[in-house]
Design an enzyme around this catalytic site. Structure first.
Site, PDB file in Angstrom:
ATOM      1  N   GLY A  84       0.816  -1.205   0.000  1.00  0.00           N
ATOM      2  CA  GLY A  84       0.000   0.000   0.000  1.00  0.00           C
ATOM      3  C   GLY A  84       0.856   1.264   0.000  1.00  0.00           C
ATOM      4  N   THR A  85       1.957   1.225   0.725  1.00  0.00           N
ATOM      5  CA  THR A  85       2.839   2.386   0.792  1.00  0.00           C
ATOM      6  C   THR A  85       3.383   2.736  -0.594  1.00  0.00           C
ATOM      7  OG1 THR A  85       3.448   1.824   3.066  1.00  0.00           O
ATOM      8  CG2 THR A  85       4.960   3.269   1.855  1.00  0.00           C
ATOM      9  N   ASN A 101      -7.470   4.554   9.369  1.00  0.00           N
ATOM     10  CA  ASN A 101      -7.000   3.326   9.997  1.00  0.00           C
ATOM     11  C   ASN A 101      -7.042   3.384  11.527  1.00  0.00           C
ATOM     12  OD1 ASN A 101      -4.910   5.170   8.849  1.00  0.00           O
ATOM     13  ND2 ASN A 101      -3.572   4.047  10.265  1.00  0.00           N
ATOM     14  N   GLN A 137      -8.211   0.453   4.038  1.00  0.00           N
ATOM     15  CA  GLN A 137      -9.008  -0.125   5.133  1.00  0.00           C
ATOM     16  C   GLN A 137     -10.420  -0.533   4.690  1.00  0.00           C
ATOM     17  OE1 GLN A 137      -8.061  -1.044   8.057  1.00  0.00           O
ATOM     18  NE2 GLN A 137      -6.037  -0.113   8.125  1.00  0.00           N
ATOM     19  N   HIS A 140      -2.451  -7.249   2.587  1.00  0.00           N
ATOM     20  CA  HIS A 140      -2.402  -7.815   3.951  1.00  0.00           C
ATOM     21  C   HIS A 140      -3.467  -7.244   4.875  1.00  0.00           C
ATOM     22  CE1 HIS A 140      -0.265  -4.764   6.561  1.00  0.00           C
ATOM     23  NE2 HIS A 140       0.203  -4.326   5.405  1.00  0.00           N
ATOM     24  N   CYS A 168       5.661   4.854  18.297  1.00  0.00           N
ATOM     25  CA  CYS A 168       6.790   4.925  19.220  1.00  0.00           C
ATOM     26  C   CYS A 168       8.017   5.420  18.451  1.00  0.00           C
ATOM     27  CB  CYS A 168       7.064   3.543  19.782  1.00  0.00           C
ATOM     28  SG  CYS A 168       7.240   3.535  21.546  1.00  0.00           S
TER      29      CYS A 168
HETATM   30  C1  LIG Z   1      -1.720  -0.343   6.140  1.00  0.00           C
HETATM   31  C2  LIG Z   1      -2.019   0.928   5.459  1.00  0.00           C
HETATM   32  C3  LIG Z   1      -1.151   1.448   4.474  1.00  0.00           C
HETATM   33  C4  LIG Z   1       0.169   0.810   4.141  1.00  0.00           C
HETATM   34  O1  LIG Z   1       0.050  -0.428   3.500  1.00  0.00           O
HETATM   35  P1  LIG Z   1       1.347  -1.394   3.490  1.00  0.00           P
HETATM   36  O2  LIG Z   1       0.982  -2.481   2.551  1.00  0.00           O
HETATM   37  O3  LIG Z   1       1.515  -1.853   4.900  1.00  0.00           O
HETATM   38  O4  LIG Z   1       2.488  -0.569   3.017  1.00  0.00           O
HETATM   39  C5  LIG Z   1      -1.510   2.623   3.855  1.00  0.00           C
HETATM   40  N1  LIG Z   1      -2.653   3.257   4.169  1.00  0.00           N
HETATM   41  C6  LIG Z   1      -3.501   2.798   5.095  1.00  0.00           C
HETATM   42  C7  LIG Z   1      -4.767   3.546   5.387  1.00  0.00           C
HETATM   43  C8  LIG Z   1      -3.219   1.617   5.781  1.00  0.00           C
HETATM   44  O5  LIG Z   1      -4.060   1.169   6.702  1.00  0.00           O
END
Ligand SMILES: *Cc1c(COP(=O)(O)O)cnc(C)c1O
Length: 402
Positions: free
Chosen positions: A92-93, A171, A199, A221, A345
């Site tokens: 997602g990143t 999230n 999400q 994931h 953190c």
């Molecule tokens: C988890 C998440 C991401 C990042 O996704 P990854 O696959 O962990 O890089 C981006 N945006 C939101 C809103 C998320 O919950």
């Protein structure tokens, strides 16, 4: 998720004691989700036997390409896109980063971006980096309930705005944003629109044609597939500039040999997410509501963070005033309960969450918030166990803090 082994109430994170889903109570589905057994079954052949390179000319490799096509059709169906509009990425990143980069690269004269103060760090930290490179970024505020006022979007748009990026569901709080309306405002002003919908799958219906967005991010994931695979939807008529160059994979839009097992897993998970939509919005919502309502009733000085109605069905963020969330989470961890605080953190000191701060919570209050995010594998017994253990934990910590 299943009961603890007899007499065991302490877990140590050592190599000898492995925490598995058979001895935990998992309330952190917004952080990551269990890989569905059906998804594991679907991907295993691509690790064991069908390991050829889909770009190879011979059949042993090229046959794999058909399975990528099928997976692409499944993820496209999840969001009502055309399979050609799907670009598989590593997460997602990466999808979030690529959306911003592409909007800037295809419109070099436009050097302004708009997003919200409560986006995931995959958007916000990237925006910080872009600011250092001379781009301008406007952050839209949210109100006490975490909601967005679209009037602030209207007024923030400038002639040099390249892209507006607004998440579908937060999230940390589960609060929903009006994506269709925001995208319509942007389209009327000729500005590209991206939404981070990570999400949403399995919890909300996603229809890119109805939403009328240019780009949309998902991460596998978060919907019961493995980590390390994501996608970026790019509307057919939207110009796109790759961020990763090399081979001709993904029709030249994202180079690199495909994560075949991950893509197949994503496809299977997309089918399950569509099938789970009903369960998430009925049974899981009822579990979440029972957890939340009982805690609000039984634990004094506790309040819900974020809109009650305009929210994902699985998420509850609660502020247990006057105690540190970290202390709660540590005691929950000892009981095998996984939940999280919004706070990140950093170098040993705990920064209050940027999301909760933007909603107007004090730093003290932000540090007292715990997020419970449920999913299709949660049961009534999970909620019973949390409800049996949480009130005494809070009472104990409140006594200590006086
Ligand atoms: C988890 C998440 C991401 C990042 O996704 P990854 O696959 O962990 O890089 C981006 N945006 C939101 C809103 C998320 O919950």
């Amino acid at each position: 998720m299943r009961p603890l082994p007899d007499g065991r109430d302490e877990f140590a994170l050592t190599t000898e004691v492995r925490l598995t889903s058979s001895n935990i109570y998992y309330f952190d589905n917004n952080a990551t989700t269990r890989v569905a057994p059906e998804v594991v079954d679907a991907m295993l052949p691509f690790l064991r036997e069908l390991w050829g390179n889909p770009s190879s000319a011979y059949g042993f490799g090229s046959q794999v390409g058909r399975h990528i096509d099928a997976a692409r059709a499944h993820v496209a169906a999840l969001i009502n896109a055309d399979p050609k509009e799907i670009i598989f990425t590593s997460c997602g990143t990466e999808s979030d980063n690529t959306a911003l980069q592409s909007a800037l690269a295809t419109q070099p004269k436009k050097r302004h971006l708009i997003t919200t103060a409560v986006e995931h760090s995959a958007i916000l930290k990237h925006c910080e980096a872009l600011c250092k490179q001379g781009f301008e970024v406007s952050l839209l505020p949210v109100d006490r309930d975490g909601l967005l006022d679209l009037q602030t979007l209207e007024t923030a748009i400038r002639p040099e705005t390249a892209l507006v990026s607004i998440m579908m569901a937060n999230n940390e709080t589960g609060v929903l944003f009006p994506i269709k309306e925001a995208a319509a405002i942007c389209r009327s002003k000729g500005v590209l629109f991206h939404t981070d919908a990570t999400q949403a799958p399995g919890r909300l219906k996603i229809d890119v044609k109805d939403l009328d967005v240019d780009m949309l991010t998902l991460s596998a994931h978060k919907l019961h597939a493995p980590k390390g695979i994501g996608l970026l939807y790019v509307r057919r008529s939207t110009r796109f500039q790759p961020s990763i160059f090399g081979g001709h994979q993904e029709r030249g839009r994202r180079a690199g040999t495909e994560n075949v097992a991950g893509i197949v897993a994503f496809g299977r998970a997309a089918e399950l997410a569509l099938a789970n939509l009903h369960d998430e919005n009925t049974r899981v919502r009822a579990l979440r509501d029972r957890l939340e309502e009982t805690l609000l009733k039984e634990v004094p000085n506790t309040f819900r963070v974020g809109s009650k109605e305009l929210r994902l069905p699985n998420t509850s963020n609660l502020c247990f005033e006057f105690i540190e969330a970290e202390a709660i989470l540590m005691l929950l961890n000892h009981l095998g309960i996984c939940a999280s605080s919004g706070s990140a953190c950093a170098t040993g000191s705990i920064d209050p969450s940027h999301v909760l701060t933007a909603m107007g919570l004090s730093p003290m209050q932000s540090r007292s918030c715990v997020r419970f995010s449920l999913g299709v594998y949660n049961t009534d017994e999970d909620v019973d166990y949390a409800l049996k253990n949480l009130p005494p934990i809070i009472a104990k910590l409140r006594v200590l803090s006086h």
